[in-house]
Each structure stands twice: as structure tokens, then as C-alpha cells.
Write a protein that holds these residues in place. Sequence first.
Motif, PDB file in Angstrom:
ATOM      1  N   ALA A  38      -8.151  -8.952  -8.727  1.00 20.29           N
ATOM      2  CA  ALA A  38      -8.886  -8.458  -7.564  1.00 20.29           C
ATOM      3  C   ALA A  38      -7.933  -7.829  -6.549  1.00 20.29           C
ATOM      4  N   ALA A  39      -6.770  -8.414  -6.378  1.00 19.94           N
ATOM      5  CA  ALA A  39      -5.792  -7.847  -5.440  1.00 19.94           C
ATOM      6  C   ALA A  39      -5.320  -6.483  -5.929  1.00 19.94           C
ATOM      7  N   LEU A  42      -8.138  -4.009  -5.318  1.00 18.38           N
ATOM      8  CA  LEU A  42      -8.238  -3.694  -3.896  1.00 18.38           C
ATOM      9  C   LEU A  42      -7.161  -2.692  -3.492  1.00 18.38           C
ATOM     10  N   GLU A  43      -5.967  -2.855  -4.009  1.00 11.57           N
ATOM     11  CA  GLU A  43      -4.882  -1.913  -3.713  1.00 11.57           C
ATOM     12  C   GLU A  43      -5.207  -0.516  -4.244  1.00 11.57           C
ATOM     13  N   GLN A  44      -5.801  -0.446  -5.433  1.00  8.35           N
ATOM     14  CA  GLN A  44      -6.182   0.851  -5.988  1.00  8.35           C
ATOM     15  C   GLN A  44      -7.280   1.508  -5.156  1.00  8.35           C
ATOM     16  N   VAL A  45      -8.238   0.728  -4.674  1.00 12.70           N
ATOM     17  CA  VAL A  45      -9.307   1.272  -3.831  1.00 12.70           C
ATOM     18  C   VAL A  45      -8.729   1.783  -2.515  1.00 12.70           C
ATOM     19  N   ARG A  46      -7.791   1.040  -1.943  1.00 10.07           N
ATOM     20  CA  ARG A  46      -7.156   1.488  -0.696  1.00 10.07           C
ATOM     21  C   ARG A  46      -6.396   2.793  -0.900  1.00 10.07           C
ATOM     22  N   THR A  49      -8.976   5.611  -1.288  1.00 16.28           N
ATOM     23  CA  THR A  49      -9.616   5.916  -0.009  1.00 16.28           C
ATOM     24  C   THR A  49      -8.665   6.687   0.897  1.00 16.28           C
TER      25      THR A  49
END
Length: 76
Positions: A38-39, A42-46, A49
Motif C-alpha cells: 500500500a505504501a 501510494l507513492e506511485q499515485v503521488r 498526481t
Amino acid sequence: MIRRLFYLSLGAFLSLWVMRKLQALHPNHVARRTAHGAAGMLEQVRDFTSDALGEAAGREIELRARFGLDNPEHND
């Protein structure tokens, strides 16, 4: 005799393999792998974005300059 040794070593290998697979299913291991995944997600989504917002801002500046929307005398 060779056949017995083969089956004995095969049984030992399979029991070790099964024990490792069962240990990997322990709740602590599953939770740790899930949190790590999940971490990473989340880093890939950030990153995505941030890239998308940067590209959108650059395109907006380009369009405003092209159509003269930054000049105060053209605003109605």
C-alpha cells in the motif's frame, strides 16, 4: 535403498516447503506485506498526481498565452 533415500529427501523438501508457505501466511507477515504494498502504491499515485498537475499547469499557461487571456485589456 536408493528409492527410499529419494522419497525420504523428497518428503523432507516438501515438508520444508510447506512450512515456509504456512509461515508466509502468518497474520504478521501478511499485514507487513500489505502495508508495504500500500505504501508503494501510494507513492506511485503521488508521483502520477504530481506529474499530471505539473503538465496541466504548463498546458494552461501555454493556452492562456496563445489566446491572450493574460492581458488585462482583453478581459471584459
